[in-house]
Design a protein around this motif. Structure first.
Motif, PDB file in Angstrom:
ATOM      1  N   PRO A 175      29.936  25.922   5.473  1.00 36.99           N
ATOM      2  CA  PRO A 175      29.618  25.459   6.831  1.00 36.99           C
ATOM      3  C   PRO A 175      30.164  24.067   7.054  1.00 36.99           C
ATOM      4  O   PRO A 175      30.136  23.214   6.181  1.00 36.99           O
ATOM      5  N   LEU A 176      30.698  23.842   8.235  1.00 36.98           N
ATOM      6  CA  LEU A 176      31.295  22.548   8.547  1.00 36.98           C
ATOM      7  C   LEU A 176      30.246  21.457   8.531  1.00 36.98           C
ATOM      8  O   LEU A 176      29.154  21.617   9.053  1.00 36.98           O
ATOM      9  N   THR A 177      30.611  20.312   7.953  1.00 32.20           N
ATOM     10  CA  THR A 177      29.732  19.156   7.982  1.00 32.20           C
ATOM     11  C   THR A 177      30.058  18.256   9.147  1.00 32.20           C
ATOM     12  O   THR A 177      29.289  17.356   9.465  1.00 32.20           O
ATOM     13  N   ALA A 178      31.241  18.472   9.731  1.00 28.74           N
ATOM     14  CA  ALA A 178      31.618  17.642  10.879  1.00 28.74           C
ATOM     15  C   ALA A 178      31.146  18.290  12.163  1.00 28.74           C
ATOM     16  O   ALA A 178      31.085  19.499  12.282  1.00 28.74           O
ATOM     17  N   VAL A 179      30.782  17.497  13.131  1.00 33.48           N
ATOM     18  CA  VAL A 179      30.375  17.977  14.443  1.00 33.48           C
ATOM     19  C   VAL A 179      31.412  17.498  15.436  1.00 33.48           C
ATOM     20  O   VAL A 179      31.654  16.300  15.550  1.00 33.48           O
ATOM     21  N   LEU A 180      32.049  18.444  16.146  1.00 35.55           N
ATOM     22  CA  LEU A 180      33.111  18.095  17.058  1.00 35.55           C
ATOM     23  C   LEU A 180      32.637  18.369  18.485  1.00 35.55           C
ATOM     24  O   LEU A 180      32.335  19.499  18.834  1.00 35.55           O
ATOM     25  N   SER A 233      38.360   9.474  34.154  1.00 36.28           N
ATOM     26  CA  SER A 233      38.736  10.785  33.634  1.00 36.28           C
ATOM     27  C   SER A 233      39.937  10.699  32.706  1.00 36.28           C
ATOM     28  O   SER A 233      40.206  11.617  31.939  1.00 36.28           O
ATOM     29  N   GLU A 234      40.673   9.594  32.775  1.00 35.38           N
ATOM     30  CA  GLU A 234      41.834   9.416  31.933  1.00 35.38           C
ATOM     31  C   GLU A 234      41.448   8.891  30.550  1.00 35.38           C
ATOM     32  O   GLU A 234      42.301   8.749  29.685  1.00 35.38           O
ATOM     33  N   THR A 235      40.185   8.581  30.336  1.00 35.35           N
ATOM     34  CA  THR A 235      39.749   8.033  29.060  1.00 35.35           C
ATOM     35  C   THR A 235      38.740   8.958  28.388  1.00 35.35           C
ATOM     36  O   THR A 235      37.732   8.509  27.866  1.00 35.35           O
ATOM     37  N   GLU A 236      39.005  10.248  28.426  1.00 36.15           N
ATOM     38  CA  GLU A 236      38.161  11.205  27.722  1.00 36.15           C
ATOM     39  C   GLU A 236      38.176  10.896  26.229  1.00 36.15           C
ATOM     40  O   GLU A 236      39.162  10.397  25.691  1.00 36.15           O
ATOM     41  N   THR A 237      37.091  11.226  25.577  1.00 38.14           N
ATOM     42  CA  THR A 237      36.999  10.987  24.143  1.00 38.14           C
ATOM     43  C   THR A 237      36.566  12.242  23.405  1.00 38.14           C
ATOM     44  O   THR A 237      36.015  13.175  23.993  1.00 38.14           O
ATOM     45  N   VAL A 238      36.829  12.246  22.126  1.00 37.60           N
ATOM     46  CA  VAL A 238      36.332  13.267  21.208  1.00 37.60           C
ATOM     47  C   VAL A 238      35.379  12.575  20.245  1.00 37.60           C
ATOM     48  O   VAL A 238      35.699  11.526  19.678  1.00 37.60           O
ATOM     49  N   THR A 239      34.189  13.144  20.077  1.00 34.40           N
ATOM     50  CA  THR A 239      33.192  12.577  19.169  1.00 34.40           C
ATOM     51  C   THR A 239      33.305  13.253  17.812  1.00 34.40           C
ATOM     52  O   THR A 239      33.275  14.479  17.718  1.00 34.40           O
ATOM     53  N   PHE A 240      33.446  12.454  16.772  1.00 34.46           N
ATOM     54  CA  PHE A 240      33.572  12.987  15.419  1.00 34.46           C
ATOM     55  C   PHE A 240      32.455  12.420  14.555  1.00 34.46           C
ATOM     56  O   PHE A 240      32.272  11.203  14.478  1.00 34.46           O
ATOM     57  N   THR A 241      31.704  13.310  13.906  1.00 32.86           N
ATOM     58  CA  THR A 241      30.594  12.912  13.040  1.00 32.86           C
ATOM     59  C   THR A 241      30.828  13.436  11.628  1.00 32.86           C
ATOM     60  O   THR A 241      31.177  14.599  11.445  1.00 32.86           O
TER      61      THR A 241
END
Length: 337
Positions: A14-19, A36-44
């Protein structure tokens, strides 16, 4: 493209990262379009905060990174591989460690960010990157680099396929290439299954690292393996090779063994990584020359022509990434030729 009956996740833990893909907040006015031009991806992920010389102590860490970053610096060559395979490019990396087959994924004006272990902090800060990636060899740089730009640690921990899926999925979201990442993972899953079918008929095997004329036997990694141990166990854990011997120490570069050990354990196939060829160590013999002796010649692997030399850059330096995993699959499939 090959198809597969089951997804890569079936091979992984199971993945430990949360995307999580999220948009930056903004007022409901004229600034909305800009936000809207500064969308982000959250990585844990679980980051080792104990330091290099202490027992690991993991702490959940979350970082927001910009989607579609203009300038990426990576100390993880496997991530450089995946970024390029998904249509992106890398602005800065340890250039001396980038193999020829990944050079095309560097920007035309790519700068040297340091080595696999050390960062040129002054140059990196001057370049003002939008995203920095570290991994096992460079994880100790995290604190300093995170003061310059959003930094993520993609260190290997757990199964190889888990890490491959985690990294490709995350970078696919960052680059807006989610579909391409999913398709690449599906194709690699089919390739891994093909390789496992080949090793199922190949009898016992032994992963062997050759360096400075000395031999080290590689061990299965196990579910809690970190970094180099994952690399050592790949031939067994992912590609299904039956270990010729079970009680091998899972050390960074394997357990030192003798030529007599090869004869005593007598694996049907030897899977050989030439470490010196990967690191460019001068004045050393190639692995094939080291193994060209009367003792090794008596082993089943030698007599049956089943000494397989693995791509040293792929299996030792890069060890991960979409293109590199395909190279590994092709290496394993040599036994079916």
């Amino acid at each position: 493209m090959r198809t597969t009956a089951r997804p890569l996740a079936a091979l992984a833990l199971p993945l430990t990262a949360v995307l999580v893909l999220s948009g930056c907040g903004g007022d409901a006015d004229a600034e909305t379009a800009a936000s809207s031009e500064t969308e982000t991806v959250t990585f844990t992920w679980d980051r080792n905060v104990a330091g290099e010389d202490e027992d690991p102590r993991y702490e959940e860490t979350t970082v927001e990174v910009p989607k579609n970053p203009e300038k990426i610096v990576t100390f993880d060559i496997a991530s450089l591989d995946t970024i390029g395979a998904l249509g992106g490019e890398v602005a800065g990396a340890p250039l001396d460690s980038v193999p020829d087959y990944l050079q095309e994924y560097l920007a035309d004006d790519a700068f040297n960010a340091g080595t696999l272990f050390e960062a040129d902090l002054v140059e990196i800060e001057a370049q003002q990157p939008d995203l920095i990636v570290v991994a096992n060899r460079s994880a100790a740089l995290y604190e300093d680099l995170s003061e310059i730009a959003p930094t993520v640690d993609l260190s290997l921990r757990g199964s190889y396929t888990e890490n491959l899926e985690r990294t490709a999925t995350f970078l696919g979201e960052v680059l807006g290439a989610e579909d391409e990442a999913a398709a690449a993972l599906e194709e690699l899953d089919a390739g891994i299954e093909e390789a496992r079918a080949a090793t199922a008929d190949a009898g016992t095997g032994l992963g062997l690292m050759v360096s400075g004329g000395e031999l080290s036997a590689l061990a299965p990694a196990g579910a809690d393996a970190v970094g180099p141990a994952v690399r050592g166990g790949l031939i067994y854990d992912v590609f299904g090779v039956e270990p010729a011997v079970e009680d091998v120490e899972a050390a960074t570069h394997g357990e030192p063994v003798s030529f007599e050990f090869l004869l005593e354990t007598d694996p049907d196939t030897l899977w050989v990584v030439d470490r010196d060829a990967a690191t460019g160590e001068a004045g050393t013999q190639p692995a094939a020359a080291v193994l060209d002796n009367e003792i090794v010649a008596q082993t089943t692997a030698a007599q049956e022509g089943q000494i397989v030399y693995l791509d040293p850059m792929a299996w030792y330096i890069v060890f991960g990434g979409l293109d590199t995993t395909q190279i590994m699959i092709d290496d394993v499939l040599q036994i079916a030729e």
